[in-house]
Structures are given as structure tokens and as C-alpha cells.
Design a protein around this motif. Sequence first.
Motif, short mmCIF file in Angstrom:
data_model
loop_
_atom_site.label_atom_id
_atom_site.label_comp_id
_atom_site.label_asym_id
_atom_site.label_seq_id
_atom_site.Cartn_x
_atom_site.Cartn_y
_atom_site.Cartn_z
N LEU A 284 -10.26 -12.88 -13.46
CA LEU A 284 -10.70 -11.69 -13.43
C LEU A 284 -12.28 -11.55 -12.91
O LEU A 284 -12.43 -10.34 -12.58
CB LEU A 284 -10.60 -11.18 -14.90
CG LEU A 284 -9.37 -11.32 -15.47
CD1 LEU A 284 -9.54 -10.66 -16.98
CD2 LEU A 284 -8.24 -10.72 -14.63
N TYR A 289 -11.24 -9.23 -7.59
CA TYR A 289 -10.91 -8.68 -8.99
C TYR A 289 -12.41 -8.52 -9.94
O TYR A 289 -12.52 -7.78 -10.71
CB TYR A 289 -10.02 -9.84 -9.69
CG TYR A 289 -8.94 -9.89 -9.16
CD1 TYR A 289 -7.92 -9.00 -9.04
CD2 TYR A 289 -8.40 -11.21 -8.67
CE1 TYR A 289 -6.68 -9.08 -8.39
CE2 TYR A 289 -7.31 -11.32 -8.11
CZ TYR A 289 -6.28 -10.33 -7.91
OH TYR A 289 -5.21 -10.50 -7.44
N ARG A 292 -13.20 -4.71 -9.73
CA ARG A 292 -12.21 -4.01 -10.30
C ARG A 292 -12.48 -4.08 -11.93
O ARG A 292 -12.35 -3.22 -12.43
CB ARG A 292 -10.76 -4.47 -10.07
CG ARG A 292 -10.55 -4.17 -8.44
CD ARG A 292 -9.01 -4.83 -8.29
NE ARG A 292 -8.76 -4.95 -6.84
CZ ARG A 292 -7.73 -5.19 -6.30
NH1 ARG A 292 -6.80 -5.56 -6.90
NH2 ARG A 292 -7.52 -5.46 -4.87
N THR A 293 -12.61 -5.56 -12.44
CA THR A 293 -12.81 -5.57 -13.51
C THR A 293 -14.31 -5.05 -13.97
O THR A 293 -14.17 -4.62 -15.26
CB THR A 293 -13.19 -7.32 -13.88
OG1 THR A 293 -11.88 -7.90 -13.30
CG2 THR A 293 -13.29 -7.65 -15.11
N SER A 416 -4.98 -2.90 -11.74
CA SER A 416 -6.13 -3.54 -11.02
C SER A 416 -5.97 -5.17 -10.76
O SER A 416 -6.55 -5.60 -10.06
CB SER A 416 -7.40 -3.39 -11.75
OG SER A 416 -8.18 -2.31 -11.57
N TYR A 417 -4.76 -5.53 -11.48
CA TYR A 417 -4.26 -6.73 -11.35
C TYR A 417 -2.87 -6.95 -11.09
O TYR A 417 -2.16 -6.01 -11.48
CB TYR A 417 -4.65 -7.35 -12.57
CG TYR A 417 -6.14 -7.16 -13.12
CD1 TYR A 417 -7.30 -7.75 -12.63
CD2 TYR A 417 -6.26 -6.22 -14.34
CE1 TYR A 417 -8.43 -7.65 -13.08
CE2 TYR A 417 -7.42 -6.04 -14.63
CZ TYR A 417 -8.57 -6.69 -14.05
OH TYR A 417 -9.90 -6.41 -14.44
N ARG A 422 -1.72 -9.43 -15.14
CA ARG A 422 -1.85 -8.19 -15.95
C ARG A 422 -2.13 -8.14 -17.32
O ARG A 422 -2.83 -7.41 -17.91
CB ARG A 422 -0.34 -7.31 -15.84
CG ARG A 422 -0.75 -5.97 -16.32
CD ARG A 422 0.41 -4.91 -15.55
NE ARG A 422 0.21 -4.82 -14.27
CZ ARG A 422 1.05 -5.02 -13.16
NH1 ARG A 422 2.36 -5.60 -13.27
NH2 ARG A 422 0.78 -4.79 -11.93
N GLY A 425 -5.61 -9.48 -17.94
CA GLY A 425 -6.40 -8.02 -17.43
C GLY A 425 -6.64 -7.22 -18.59
O GLY A 425 -7.64 -6.67 -18.95
N TRP A 475 -12.68 2.56 -6.23
CA TRP A 475 -11.33 1.80 -6.39
C TRP A 475 -10.29 2.68 -6.98
O TRP A 475 -10.26 3.38 -7.99
CB TRP A 475 -11.40 0.36 -7.18
CG TRP A 475 -10.17 -0.08 -7.54
CD1 TRP A 475 -9.79 -0.14 -9.14
CD2 TRP A 475 -9.16 -0.50 -7.12
NE1 TRP A 475 -8.57 -0.78 -9.22
CE2 TRP A 475 -8.21 -0.87 -7.97
CE3 TRP A 475 -8.88 -0.58 -5.64
CZ2 TRP A 475 -6.97 -1.54 -7.46
CZ3 TRP A 475 -7.60 -1.31 -5.22
CH2 TRP A 475 -6.73 -1.67 -6.33
N ILE A 482 -0.20 -3.41 -5.99
CA ILE A 482 -1.02 -4.40 -6.64
C ILE A 482 -0.34 -5.57 -6.63
O ILE A 482 -0.69 -6.78 -6.64
CB ILE A 482 -1.40 -4.15 -8.15
CG1 ILE A 482 -2.78 -4.97 -8.53
CG2 ILE A 482 -0.28 -3.90 -8.94
CD1 ILE A 482 -4.08 -5.01 -7.57
N GLU A 485 0.03 -8.70 -4.38
CA GLU A 485 -1.06 -9.77 -4.17
C GLU A 485 -0.71 -10.96 -5.07
O GLU A 485 -1.13 -12.10 -4.43
CB GLU A 485 -2.38 -9.05 -5.05
CG GLU A 485 -3.12 -8.12 -4.44
CD GLU A 485 -4.21 -7.48 -4.76
OE1 GLU A 485 -4.58 -7.98 -6.02
OE2 GLU A 485 -5.07 -6.48 -4.20
#
Length: 490
Positions: A284, A289, A292-293, A416-417, A422, A425, A475, A482, A485
Amino acid sequence: MSDLTSAAHVALAGETPTGKPVFIHKASDVAQLVNNSDHARNNARIVMAIALGGVFLDAYDLGALAFGIKDVAREFSLTPTWTGIVASAITFGAIVGAAVGGYLTDKIGRYRVFMADMFFFVIAALACAFAPNEYVLAGARFVMGLGVGIDLPVAMAFLAEFSRLRGRGNKAASISLWCPTWYAAISISYLLVLLLYAVLPESHTDWLWRLILGFGAVPAIVIIAIRSRYMSESPVWAANQGNLEGAAQILQHSWGINAQVADDADRQPARRGRRAGWGNYGALLKGVYLRRTLLATVIAVASSFAYNAVAFGLPVIISSFLAQSLLTTILVSLALNLLFAFTGGLLAVRFVPRFGAWKMTTLGYVFQFIALLGLALTGRPDNVTQAGLAIAMLALFLLGQGFGPGSHSMTFASLSYPTSLRGVGVGFNQTLMRASSTVSLFLFPLLSASLDTNVFWVIGLAPLAGLIALLLIRWEPSGYDIDAEDFADK
């Protein structure tokens, strides 16, 4: 059903697959079928509704003791220290539960974790209702907090992985449903307090807090009772583990898609599917990431700090600042939550597919900053006009919370993940958010006592921090694929 297929739980009730067969060649095909499906989704909607039932329990249990803590302190003759321990035990449990729940959600699957944490709610609620002393009550509230912390990562995973990518009712809109569900639970807890306050004889008012806490077992028992019939594992998670047969059966039962596994299918796990573990928390903070984190964390922490200080402080604000009775305090708190926070949450669900989470969160923080500025400048109301202005500012704050950071803090944390990250996250996000909640709930009474209405200047720093983070990191998770990815290097 093979051992491999049975590892991904398939609901007993579902739609009969229709139409031409759709062949699955690899895990990414399952994600695409979910993302782009126009098939009927009755059973998928039921799964999402059950997941939201878990969110309802989270909110109800967290807020259930708001009006009863004074009665608990009086019944058990608690010192201020022990009163704080009893009140905060659930948040400490939630901090631990979020970290563990995020890991387990990715490691052993959404279904198993969700079903296990329902038992936490039942056992803890009953233990609270019959607690003979403060030690049992604090311990039961901690266990309840474990359930709350474990539940949100898995509930958000279900909402994200049982909804389409774009259009009305997309993933961002589905996740946003957590917010009106949360406010509905808070409102129901207020209504239950009001009902019991009205019907309980004065000689039995000490039962009030026990009945409110014990009621939390009821919806958990209902969910446990219907779990086998309607609840399924996430087909995307199952496919990511290489279990294409299980994923196909879930698509058949939950979506009515005539999914079949191709003879030449690639059953290798997705990029991270084979190594879900504690090390994923480190992912993360790496690469794409990291940004986003950081954004999701600032939004969650800022939102939690401000909301807990204001919303959970509503009874204190209304009764002390506006000098109102307990009954009026309950009614005004209920009205503000229903008319503004709940309504704001519904607006988030309706409009996020059109405007996106970034714009709505930014506007929500602007509303909150204006509201807190207004409360700070108004000070302690000493006439009807000022009292009305203070109520209007509280309403504006809750409206902004509802359609802005309140709803979309989970959108940023969940979307975001990809599927493989997920759980961790959301777990990481919730761990930090719960820590912020604990600090907020602890600091608000102290700051309020020392600063009086100037406390709103301090609280106003939270939405300001959220605004700065959004302007620095633009973002937008709504409508972005997502989950692709997970297959980027395959």
C-alpha cells in the motif's frame, strides 16, 4: 461440486442461467463479466444488502451507548477513568479488528470472514445486555469492536465486487450506500432510545442501556439465519485464487449468467492471488498505491475526526450549548441525522456516477469548513436567532459529511486498490480512521471544556486538511477499472 468449487461458497438460492454460454478463459474474464454485466442481478443485490446489514450493525453498535453511558456510570459507580474505558473499548477493538480483518479478507475470502464476524456481534451484544459489572461490559464492548473492525473491509469488498464498473449503481455508488445505511442505524438507535424512554417505567430506566445494547444481536441473528441461502463468495476473489469453477457457479446463481469454464482456461492465480499475506500492507505504501493511500488516509482521518467531534457530540452540543432537555436533545439529534446526514448520503449514491467521488468530497469539505467557521463565529447562542443559526450550521456540516467525505472516504479506501489488495487497503484505512475516532472522542470533551465554542476552530482544521490533500492528489476512483491492475503483468 468439487473441493475446489466448494471452497468458494455458492448461494443455495439464485437465478437460473439463461442465454448462450459465456466461456471463462482466465480470472480477468470474471472481473469483466461483473463490471459490464447487464444481466438481472437479484441475488447479487441481496448479497450487497446483507453486506450493508453488517454496516448497519457497525454503526448501531458504535452509537448505541451514546445516551446510556451516564446510566452505566451510575449503576456501576464508575470512576471517570473506568467510564472512559467502557466508552472507548469498542473503538480499541475496532482498531485491532480492522487490521486483522483486512488481512483475513484477502487471505481466506470474503464469505468466511463475513460469516465469522456475525457471531462476534451476537455474543458481544448479549454479553453487554447481561453484564454484571464494568469488567464484563468493557470486555464485551471490545469483542464487539473486533466484529466492527473485521466487518467493514469485507463489507466494502462485497459492495465493490458485486457491482458494475460504470453507469447508475456503479461500484462507487454501491460503496456509497454504506453512508445512508450508517446514518439510518444511528437514527434507529435514537428512535429506540426515544421509544424505550417513553415506555419504560421510571423505576426501570436502568434497563434502557441494556436493552439498547442487546438489540444489536437481533439483526446479526437474522443475517446468520439467511446466510446459506443467499450469501456467496466474491466471484472476482475466487477467480483470482485460480478457482474459475467456483467463480462460474457464483456468476450463474447471483447474476444468471450462463458462465462456463473453457477447456483451455488459465487457472493460475492473479498477480497477488497466490501470496496474500501481511506483506501486502507494505504494498500500500509503494509505487502508484502510495499516493492513493495517502489521499484515502487523510480523507478518512479528517472525516472521522470532524464527524465524531460534531455528530457524536450532538447531544452535548444541543443540551449544553443550546440549553435543551434530554427529550428535545434526542429529537433534534434524530432530525438532523435524518434530514441532512442521511439525505446527503442518498445524494452521494445518486450523483457519484455523474460527478465522481473527488468533486463531491471536495464540495463536502467546503460545506463543513463553512459550517465550523459559522459555529465558531456564532459562539454560545444567547437568543433564538443565534440558536437557529447554530442549528443551521450543524445541518450544513452533516449534509456536507453525507454527500462528501462521509460517503466517499470508503470509495477512496475500497477503489484505490484491486481485489488482491482491497481487504488490506480498507483494513489499513479503517485502523487509522478508528484511531482518529478514538482521539477525537477523547479530545472533544476536553477541548470543549477548555475552549468552549472556540473548539470549532480546532475541528475546522480537519476539513481544511482534507481539502489540501484533495487539491494535491487529484485521484478519481469512480469509473476506473481498478481490478485490471491485478492482471497488468500477466
